[in-house]
Design an enzyme around this catalytic site. Structure first.
Site, PDB file in Angstrom:
ATOM      1  N   ASP A   1     -15.667   9.012  -0.149  1.00 29.41           N
ATOM      2  CA  ASP A   1     -16.278   8.203   0.905  1.00 29.41           C
ATOM      3  C   ASP A   1     -17.006   9.080   1.943  1.00 29.41           C
ATOM      4  OD1 ASP A   1     -16.820   6.163   2.626  1.00 29.41           O
ATOM      5  OD2 ASP A   1     -14.735   5.578   2.958  1.00 29.41           O
TER       6      ASP A   1
ATOM      7  N   ASP B   1     -14.108   1.793  -5.448  1.00 40.84           N
ATOM      8  CA  ASP B   1     -13.037   1.432  -4.523  1.00 40.84           C
ATOM      9  C   ASP B   1     -13.178  -0.024  -4.065  1.00 40.84           C
ATOM     10  OD1 ASP B   1     -10.840   1.824  -2.887  1.00 40.84           O
ATOM     11  OD2 ASP B   1     -11.669   3.586  -1.875  1.00 40.84           O
TER      12      ASP B   1
ATOM     13  N   TRP C   1       0.847  -1.190   0.000  1.00 40.19           N
ATOM     14  CA  TRP C   1       0.000   0.000   0.000  1.00 40.19           C
ATOM     15  C   TRP C   1       0.895   1.258   0.000  1.00 40.19           C
ATOM     16  CZ3 TRP C   1      -0.508   3.870   3.821  1.00 40.19           C
ATOM     17  CH2 TRP C   1      -1.519   4.819   3.537  1.00 40.19           C
TER      18      TRP C   1
ATOM     19  N   LYS D   1     -15.930   6.613  -8.868  1.00 40.25           N
ATOM     20  CA  LYS D   1     -14.680   6.022  -8.365  1.00 40.25           C
ATOM     21  C   LYS D   1     -15.080   4.761  -7.602  1.00 40.25           C
ATOM     22  CE  LYS D   1     -10.883   7.061  -5.143  1.00 40.25           C
ATOM     23  NZ  LYS D   1     -10.406   8.073  -4.181  1.00 40.25           N
TER      24      LYS D   1
ATOM     25  N   ASP E   1      -2.694   5.549  -3.187  1.00 36.00           N
ATOM     26  CA  ASP E   1      -3.156   6.486  -2.159  1.00 36.00           C
ATOM     27  C   ASP E   1      -2.048   7.445  -1.767  1.00 36.00           C
ATOM     28  OD1 ASP E   1      -5.743   5.816  -1.878  1.00 36.00           O
ATOM     29  OD2 ASP E   1      -5.507   4.627  -0.052  1.00 36.00           O
TER      30      ASP E   1
HETATM   31  C1  DGJ Z   1      -9.118   4.340  -0.382  1.00 44.23           C
HETATM   32  C2  DGJ Z   1      -8.926   5.184  -1.590  1.00 44.23           C
HETATM   33  O1  DGJ Z   1      -7.767   4.816  -2.267  1.00 44.23           O
HETATM   34  C3  DGJ Z   1      -8.926   6.645  -1.183  1.00 44.23           C
HETATM   35  O2  DGJ Z   1      -8.639   7.455  -2.278  1.00 44.23           O
HETATM   36  C4  DGJ Z   1     -10.259   6.972  -0.597  1.00 44.23           C
HETATM   37  O3  DGJ Z   1     -11.239   6.838  -1.571  1.00 44.23           O
HETATM   38  C5  DGJ Z   1     -10.537   6.056   0.588  1.00 44.23           C
HETATM   39  N1  DGJ Z   1     -10.383   4.673   0.242  1.00 44.23           N
HETATM   40  C6  DGJ Z   1     -11.918   6.289   1.108  1.00 44.23           C
HETATM   41  O4  DGJ Z   1     -12.260   5.386   2.078  1.00 44.23           O
END
Ligand code: DGJ
Length: 738
Positions: A360, A471, A192, A469, A541
């Protein structure tokens, strides 16, 4: 025709101007591999490349015979492409040629993402059927060759034509034998927030592999590997790329055997996998894309970029310039209401930003990450007028509106979990592992996919939503579905991925105007499979510009810039705590689908002015950044890793933009030349530095020839840069042919 068959030599030859792939049916009916690499003369027979008799061994097993679909247990002791358990528990197969056919174009795969053709004659496909006479198993090996691409797309269908059930325990998408082992192995590894870091090491005797068993392709390893000669550079030398069009558990493995040949196999990870085949049933592997280049890593990457951008990605947004967006996640996290969002949107609009993305926290009662996943209804405490009101107001400002979802998940604290605890993946007799306080929904259940399609269609149809988006924030544990009998549990992980693809397929077809961006805790499912549905993905991220240099540089080994979301975020950076100059952040994020990830109401007047310039600049050059030919120039993975450079060139060579980055200032550094690539050697380019005010170093005043820019490069004055810019320096050179 790119595919020829010579009955006399029993040879198949797939040929374009850049590659040949040659196979031969051996005397005993096995399908032997003779050559993949530079193009060979069309009309010759290459039998001498095949195996020689080895006296005393009935099945020639001492030789490392190169085979197209090797199996285990009868003399080939290398890693197999196919393992199938039969009614008596044995797994030995003897696959012999049965038939073949050549078809124009490329057949689609049902339920799996695949590359495609758009115009007739663009590609041809060869299907060769092999059969095991004892158990009745048939294997249809598929090879597609595009006339103008240096690659072969491979895959296989495994069909049970026998009388008793079979269990497929391993089914590779491709297995390739190369005659020597003088290779280095390139892989994209990480975790990550540090995805797709390039690793390069010599191949050694024995096996080396990267794989995922997490349910997603994973940030730890990407389903892409390359074998390059030790001397291969960006613009010289041989390299083979192997990319799997798949988003779940994969394996990419290299084996050097004792005679010094190399076998590469890639496909669904056999660990934990088993697929039950009743008589008459079949199993399709995902497809693998094998690229060959004699001109270095750059040419290999070009082949992947163009194929993935134009013949894997699809839909309205494939070729459409992507909007400059602002995402509220790092600006607000869960703490927002309509008023705050509208202030952010209005501020963004003044700066020229085109799309506002609500991340989110807009649904259920989600004030943190412990609740509400699965409850896809608007949180009226935050958004009293719902999405319709918010999106409507944002549209009225002249911005587009986008929305975050995480369909595959459920929190224990949610109405969905209360109603359907059985939909969460887990083994009824064991505790379920929670990750980020959430469980995974059982996408192998058609009713879960149906439910999600219904509820998400409702949301996407309820307001003017232009972007989604999607996720996926955890890995899969306790893999199990009560919908399958005990002996079929090995199918679960693949069925999960097929469920994800089915939902993506239905939603993208129902909402063809929406731009889908994939995401998985950043880049944990950044792979070719997902690109077939979502033409762009959130690269990581980690929005720190300096870390992004390596992440984006590594990603480009296999993926085009149009697939990489890249945003400017606040400083100090939220993931690293690092403070970087504002423009440096933009100059890194320009090389991708550009956007912002912060609260624009907090900008200083100076930052506002910078953002306006950045947005105007990217808006002007967006198609070059998103769809130009990308070249890596200076690797942050090599040398001391302190410098990086890359460039994009317009398809007609008339314009190019070079990005140069120096992480720490160098005292008393000499000038550095960065040799460019892909320019028109005969053209003369006006070179300007952007933004003009950011550099003490004047751009060359006279236009420079493409020839000299490629032979000698642009010159960077290290000392001036030090004095004026300090650490984390970045600059752009804009080249325009006169
Ligand atoms: C993980 C994503 O990669 C972030 O950009 C964001 O959307 C968060 N989740 C939200 O929980």
């Amino acid at each position: 025709m790119p595919i020829s068959w010579d009955p006399q030599s029993q040879q198949f030859h797939l040929r374009t101007d850049s590659v040949s792939y040659v196979m031969q049916i051996l005397d005993n009916g096995w399908l032997g591999h003779l050559h993949f690499g530079p193009p060979l003369a069309e009309d010759a027979a290459y039998t001498y490349l095949g195996p020689r008799d080895f006296l005393g061994f009935s099945n020639r097993q001492r030789e490392p015979i190169p085979l197209e679909c090797p199996t285990a247990g009868s003399g080939d002791f290398r890693v197999p492409a196919l393992v199938v358990e039969q009614a008596d528990g044995s797994t030995v197969l003897d696959l012999r040629y049965k038939s073949h056919r050549v078809t124009p174009g490329k057949p689609a795969l049902t339920g799996l993402p695949s590359t495609y053709v758009e115009v007739g004659g663009e590609a041809e496909t060869l299907e060769i059927t092999l059969v095991d006479a004892v158990c009745g198993l048939e294997v249809e090996l598929r090879y597609t060759i595009y006339r103008s691409r240096p690659l072969v797309v491979r895959g296989a269908r495994i069909v049970n034509r026998g009388q008793t059930p079979l269990i497929v325990r391993a089914a590779m998408s491709a297995s390739l034998d190369l005659p020597d082992a003088d290779w280095t192995l390139l892989t994209l590894n990480g975790d990550w927030a540090r995805e797709r870091q390039i690793d390069r090491r010599a191949v050694r005797p024995g096996r080396q592999a990267v794989a995922s068993n997490r349910g997603v392709s994973s940030p730890q390893h990407n389903p892409f590997i390359a074998l390059a000669r030790p001397s291969t550079t960006e613009d010289r030398g041989e390299v083979f790329g192997f990319s799997l069009v798949y988003s779940g558990n994969f394996l990419a493995e290299v084996e050097v055997e004792s005679f010094g040949s190399t076998r590469i196999r890639t496909g669904i990870n056999p660990e934990g996998f088993a697929w039950f085949l009743d008589p008459g049933a079949f199993f399709d592997t995902p497809e693998a894309v094998l690229v060959y280049s004699a001109a270095g890593l750059d040419e290999m990457s070009q082949a992947y970029h163009e194929l993935f951008r134009t013949r894997l990605a699809r839909g309205t947004w494939r070729d459409r310039p992507r909007p400059i967006l602002i995402n509220n996640w790092e600006g607000t996290y869960f703490d927002f209401d309509e008023k705050r969002l509208l202030e952010m949107a209005s501020s963004a609009k003044e700066l020229g930003i085109e799309l506002f993305v609500l991340d989110d926290g807009w649904f259920g009662r989600r004030d943190d990450d412990t609740t509400s996943l699965g409850d896809w209804f608007v949180d009226k405490r935050k958004l009293p007028g719902g999405l319709e009101s918010l999106a409507g107001k944002i549209e009225a400002m002249g911005l587009r509106f986008g929305l975050w979802i995480e369909p595959e998940m459920v929190n224990r604290a949610s109405r969905l979990y209360e109603a359907h605890p059985e939909w969460a993946v887990g083994i009824p007799t064991r505790p379920r592992t929670e990750i980020r306080n959430q469980y995974v929904l059982d996408m192998a259940r058609p009713e879960v996919v149906d439910y999600l399609f219904g509820v998400l269609s409702g949301i996407l149809g309820s307001a003017p939503i232009s972007y989604v988006k999607w996720d996926m924030n955890r890995y899969i544990t306790e893999p199990f579905t009560p919908t399958l009998p005990a002996w079929r549990q090995g199918e679960f992980m693949h069925r999960y991925v097929m469920g994800v693809y089915a939902l993506y397929d239905r939603l993208t077809k129902a909402f063809p105007g929406i731009l889908f961006e994939s995401c998985s805790s950043g880049g944990a499912r950044f792979d070719p499979g997902i690109l077939a549905y979502a033409p762009q993905g959130w690269t990581s991220d980690n929005t720190d510009a300096i870390d992004r240099l390596r992440i984006q540089f590594g990603t480009t080994l296999a993926y085009p810039l149009s697939s990489m979301g890249a945003h400017v975020s606040a400083s100090p950076n939220h993931q690293t705590g690092r403070t970087t100059p504002f423009n440096t952040r933009a100059l890194v994020a320009f090389f991708g689908d550009f956007g912002y990830e912060l609260d624009p109401t907090r900008f200083t007047p100076e930052e506002r002015a910078q953002v306006k310039d950045q947005v105007a600049f990217y808006g002007h050059w967006r198609e070059l950044f998103q769809f130009g030919r990308f070249h890596r120039l200076v690797s942050p993975f090599e040398g001391d890793g302190n410098d990086a450079a890359w460039m994009v060139v317009a398809p007609d060579g008339r314009a190019a933009i070079v990005g140069f980055y120096r992480i720490q200032s160098r005292t008393n550094a000499g000038p550095k030349r960065i040799r460019l690539r892909g320019l028109d050697p005969a053209a003369r380019y006006k070179v300007s530095v952007w933004p003009a005010t950011s550099t003490p170093e004047p751009a060359p005043s006279l236009p420079l020839g493409g020839d000299v820019l490629m032979a000698q490069g642009v010159v960077i004055e290290g000392n001036r840069m030090n004095m004026e810019m300090g650490d984390f320096h970045a600059r752009l050179y804009v080249l325009e042919a006169q």
